[in-house]
Scaffold this motif. Structure first.
Motif, mmCIF file in Angstrom:
data_model
loop_
_atom_site.group_PDB
_atom_site.id
_atom_site.type_symbol
_atom_site.label_atom_id
_atom_site.label_comp_id
_atom_site.label_asym_id
_atom_site.label_seq_id
_atom_site.Cartn_x
_atom_site.Cartn_y
_atom_site.Cartn_z
ATOM 1 N N ARG A 147 0.861 -1.184 0.000
ATOM 2 C CA ARG A 147 0.000 0.000 0.000
ATOM 3 C C ARG A 147 0.896 1.232 0.000
ATOM 4 N NH1 ARG A 147 -4.809 0.753 4.333
ATOM 5 N NH2 ARG A 147 -3.438 2.327 5.235
ATOM 6 N N PRO A 148 0.675 2.169 -0.926
ATOM 7 C CA PRO A 148 1.614 3.283 -1.097
ATOM 8 C C PRO A 148 1.749 4.200 0.122
ATOM 9 C CG PRO A 148 0.143 3.099 -2.994
ATOM 10 C CD PRO A 148 -0.390 2.182 -1.950
ATOM 11 N N ASP A 149 0.696 4.309 0.937
ATOM 12 C CA ASP A 149 0.726 5.260 2.050
ATOM 13 C C ASP A 149 1.222 4.650 3.355
ATOM 14 O OD1 ASP A 149 -1.470 3.628 2.262
ATOM 15 O OD2 ASP A 149 -2.760 5.146 3.148
ATOM 16 N N VAL A 150 1.668 3.407 3.329
ATOM 17 C CA VAL A 150 2.154 2.733 4.532
ATOM 18 C C VAL A 150 3.660 2.956 4.673
ATOM 19 C CG1 VAL A 150 2.597 0.461 5.544
ATOM 20 C CG2 VAL A 150 0.346 1.001 4.632
ATOM 21 N N GLN A 151 4.105 3.176 5.909
ATOM 22 C CA GLN A 151 5.532 3.350 6.170
ATOM 23 C C GLN A 151 6.035 2.194 7.027
ATOM 24 O OE1 GLN A 151 5.803 7.269 7.970
ATOM 25 N NE2 GLN A 151 6.245 8.209 5.997
ATOM 26 N N VAL A 152 7.045 1.501 6.514
ATOM 27 C CA VAL A 152 7.627 0.380 7.253
ATOM 28 C C VAL A 152 9.144 0.426 7.146
ATOM 29 C CG1 VAL A 152 5.630 -1.135 6.903
ATOM 30 C CG2 VAL A 152 7.513 -1.166 5.247
ATOM 31 N N LYS A 153 9.791 -0.255 8.078
ATOM 32 C CA LYS A 153 11.224 -0.487 8.013
ATOM 33 C C LYS A 153 11.422 -1.993 7.874
ATOM 34 C CE LYS A 153 12.594 3.518 10.800
ATOM 35 N NZ LYS A 153 13.286 3.977 12.045
ATOM 36 N N ALA A 154 12.133 -2.390 6.823
ATOM 37 C CA ALA A 154 12.286 -3.817 6.546
ATOM 38 C C ALA A 154 13.733 -4.142 6.243
ATOM 39 C CB ALA A 154 11.392 -4.228 5.371
ATOM 40 N N GLY A 155 14.160 -5.333 6.630
ATOM 41 C CA GLY A 155 15.516 -5.780 6.343
ATOM 42 C C GLY A 155 15.895 -6.983 7.191
ATOM 43 N N PHE A 156 17.009 -7.587 6.847
ATOM 44 C CA PHE A 156 17.487 -8.761 7.567
ATOM 45 C C PHE A 156 18.231 -8.313 8.817
ATOM 46 C CE2 PHE A 156 20.517 -12.191 8.442
ATOM 47 C CZ PHE A 156 19.650 -13.278 8.497
ATOM 48 N N ASN A 157 17.848 -8.885 9.959
ATOM 49 C CA ASN A 157 18.471 -8.566 11.238
ATOM 50 C C ASN A 157 19.578 -9.580 11.499
ATOM 51 O OD1 ASN A 157 19.128 -8.315 14.013
ATOM 52 N ND2 ASN A 157 17.120 -7.409 14.432
ATOM 53 N N ASP A 158 20.835 -9.126 11.504
ATOM 54 C CA ASP A 158 21.969 -10.027 11.696
ATOM 55 C C ASP A 158 22.002 -10.641 13.090
ATOM 56 O OD1 ASP A 158 23.143 -9.801 9.134
ATOM 57 O OD2 ASP A 158 23.924 -7.822 9.666
ATOM 58 N N GLN A 159 21.398 -9.932 14.077
ATOM 59 C CA GLN A 159 21.398 -10.459 15.440
ATOM 60 C C GLN A 159 20.386 -11.593 15.613
ATOM 61 O OE1 GLN A 159 21.818 -6.967 14.986
ATOM 62 N NE2 GLN A 159 23.969 -7.441 15.396
ATOM 63 N N TYR A 168 6.454 -6.538 -10.023
ATOM 64 C CA TYR A 168 5.712 -7.310 -9.029
ATOM 65 C C TYR A 168 4.403 -7.919 -9.552
ATOM 66 C CZ TYR A 168 8.944 -4.738 -6.061
ATOM 67 O OH TYR A 168 10.075 -4.209 -5.504
ATOM 68 N N GLY A 169 3.946 -7.481 -10.724
ATOM 69 C CA GLY A 169 2.778 -8.102 -11.321
ATOM 70 C C GLY A 169 1.443 -7.625 -10.803
ATOM 71 N N PHE A 170 1.348 -6.366 -10.343
ATOM 72 C CA PHE A 170 0.064 -5.815 -9.932
ATOM 73 C C PHE A 170 0.102 -4.295 -10.061
ATOM 74 C CE2 PHE A 170 2.606 -5.596 -6.072
ATOM 75 C CZ PHE A 170 2.253 -4.364 -5.524
ATOM 76 N N VAL A 171 -1.061 -3.662 -9.966
ATOM 77 C CA VAL A 171 -1.138 -2.205 -9.906
ATOM 78 C C VAL A 171 -1.864 -1.827 -8.626
ATOM 79 C CG1 VAL A 171 -1.115 -1.897 -12.401
ATOM 80 C CG2 VAL A 171 -3.292 -2.127 -11.242
ATOM 81 N N ALA A 172 -1.502 -0.682 -8.047
ATOM 82 C CA ALA A 172 -2.078 -0.226 -6.780
ATOM 83 C C ALA A 172 -3.134 0.848 -7.045
ATOM 84 C CB ALA A 172 -0.983 0.321 -5.870
ATOM 85 N N MET A 173 -4.272 0.707 -6.419
ATOM 86 C CA MET A 173 -5.319 1.708 -6.546
ATOM 87 C C MET A 173 -4.910 2.983 -5.812
ATOM 88 S SD MET A 173 -7.509 0.181 -8.401
ATOM 89 C CE MET A 173 -8.921 1.283 -8.250
ATOM 90 N N ASN A 174 -5.307 4.138 -6.367
ATOM 91 C CA ASN A 174 -5.036 5.443 -5.743
ATOM 92 C C ASN A 174 -3.552 5.620 -5.418
ATOM 93 O OD1 ASN A 174 -7.891 5.992 -5.674
ATOM 94 N ND2 ASN A 174 -8.032 4.703 -3.852
ATOM 95 N N ASN A 175 -2.720 5.290 -6.385
ATOM 96 C CA ASN A 175 -1.274 5.379 -6.207
ATOM 97 C C ASN A 175 -0.818 6.820 -6.456
ATOM 98 O OD1 ASN A 175 1.489 5.100 -6.167
ATOM 99 N ND2 ASN A 175 1.546 3.341 -7.544
ATOM 100 N N PRO A 176 -0.333 7.521 -5.418
ATOM 101 C CA PRO A 176 0.079 8.920 -5.597
ATOM 102 C C PRO A 176 1.337 9.081 -6.449
ATOM 103 C CG PRO A 176 0.684 8.154 -3.410
ATOM 104 C CD PRO A 176 -0.141 7.060 -4.031
ATOM 105 N N HIS A 177 2.046 7.988 -6.696
ATOM 106 C CA HIS A 177 3.289 8.055 -7.467
ATOM 107 C C HIS A 177 3.069 7.771 -8.949
ATOM 108 C CE1 HIS A 177 5.078 8.048 -3.509
ATOM 109 N NE2 HIS A 177 4.565 6.860 -3.254
ATOM 110 N N SER A 178 1.832 7.534 -9.357
ATOM 111 C CA SER A 178 1.570 7.124 -10.739
ATOM 112 C C SER A 178 1.791 8.258 -11.725
ATOM 113 C CB SER A 178 0.138 6.595 -10.865
ATOM 114 O OG SER A 178 0.041 5.325 -10.273
#
Length: 365
Positions: A150-162, A196-206
């Motif tokens: 979802r374009p308006d969601v903010q997350v932090k993602a990544g592999f945690n070495d610990q 990714y093979g999809f389109v997002a509705m109401n995408n502000p970056h379109s």
């Protein structure tokens, strides 16, 4: 003793055959638990069809925007080259397969596998491997692709070495019992469809992309067009030319401003490339050209949508799913271009009125 020996030999052969079959199995889709899962998902509207343009049929690819179609073909050719250049490696896998390697690892099978990994992989830095020709920076995380974008969601993602886990943390939190979303990045819908093979509705970056070939078609017959296009290409100004619902991008207007200059004003090409406004006449002409571009793109979009409607009335299954996602992309394009044409019309009228007022003031003085 002889009969017992025969029974022992037969049992050993059965065990050996069973072990070989388990090693040679390349698919679990026939197993009961997998069949039940697929039935459960299909009953609830989920689809297992990959919707990347690299997998689209020719008739669906024909109704894609020009840039998406071109990049989809580039992906196909990259996979074809990968398949051709790895034949020797594929042959080393024959001992673990029950069928001839040519029947299993076909180009179509590799294209499907490549799209499966490309749409689901995440970046993960790892030491280089002697078994790979390039950097080992891709990983597949189980269940990760179940999280929707979802374009308006903010997350932090990544592999945690610990913790040795791939972790996703929401910046703003998720209400109890609500669906958890992930953000793939600030991507427009063309990029989302390609990767990714999809389109997002109401995408502000379109945005809608303008291809260099369309610029040449619109400005065909202009003097020094080839030289100007070469100048723009050498300065990397024929890439990422876009329009949004608010109007043309800065890069597109810079390119159009330079293309609108008279042949005699060669010395102004560099200042125009730096964003400098040359004169009012050139500004009005570049805005008119931008409007013509958008009108042509809008016409092409209407033609594509009509063709999609015809195809949808004649097909079903995976082909229908491909057409549905392309229709969503084209409908968004139509909305963007209609708003852009309106914005440009208002801009041209305002520029002409301003120019007329200045002319009148100059005459009175």
């Amino acid at each position: 003793m002889k009969g017992r020996s025969r029974r022992v030999g037969r049992t050993a052969r059965k065990r050996k055959r069973k072990r070989e079959q388990s090693v040679r199995s390349v698919s679990l889709s026939h197993q009961l638990q997998y069949v039940r899962l697929m039935k459960f998902l299909h009953q609830r509207g989920f689809s297992s069809t990959l919707l990347q343009p690299a997998l689209f049929s020719e008739e669906v690819a024909d109704v894609l925007p020009a840039g998406v179609r071109r990049r989809g073909l580039e992906q196909r050719e990259a996979v074809r080259e990968m398949h051709s250049s790895n034949q020797e490696f594929f042959r080393t896998l024959q001992p673990v397969l029950s069928q001839p390697i040519e029947d299993v690892l076909t180009y179509e099978a590799l294209r499907w596998a490549w799209c499966s990994v490309n749409t689901r992989s995440v970046f993960m830095s790892r030491p280089s491997s002697c078994f790979l020709s390039g950097p080992d920076s891709y990983a597949l995380a189980p269940f990760l692709d179940l999280l929707n974008h979802r374009p308006d969601v903010q997350v932090k993602a990544g592999f945690n070495d610990q913790t040795k886990c791939y972790e996703i943390r929401s910046v703003c939190g998720i209400p109890c019992y609500e669906q958890a979303f992930i953000n793939y990045g600030s991507h427009d819908n063309q990029r989302l469809l390609l990767e990714y093979g999809f389109v997002a509705m109401n995408n502000p970056h379109s945005v809608v992309y303008v291809e260099p070939d369309l610029l040449c078609d619109i400005l065909r017959g202009e003097k020094s067009l080839d030289q100007k296009m070469k100048f723009l290409r050498e300065n990397h100004f024929l890439e990422n030319l876009t329009v949004s619902s608010e109007g043309p991008s800065w890069r597109l207007m810079v390119a159009l401003r330079l293309l609108s200059l008279p042949q005699t004003l060669y010395h102004l090409w560099r200042p125009a490339l730096l964003g400098q406004v040359v004169d009012e006449k050139t500004e009005v002409r570049s805005s008119q050209t931008a409007r013509t571009l958008c009108q042509q793109l809008l016409k092409d979009t209407h033609i594509a949508l009509d063709k999609i409607s015809q195809l949808l009335g004649q097909c079903g299954g995976p082909l229908r799913e491909q057409l549905e996602v392309v229709r969503a992309l084209r409908q968004e394009e139509r909305w963007i271009l209609e708003n852009c044409v309106t914005a440009l019309k208002d801009s041209v009228i305002l520029e002409k009125e301003t120019s007329s007022c200045k002319a009148n003031i100059g005459a009175k003085s």
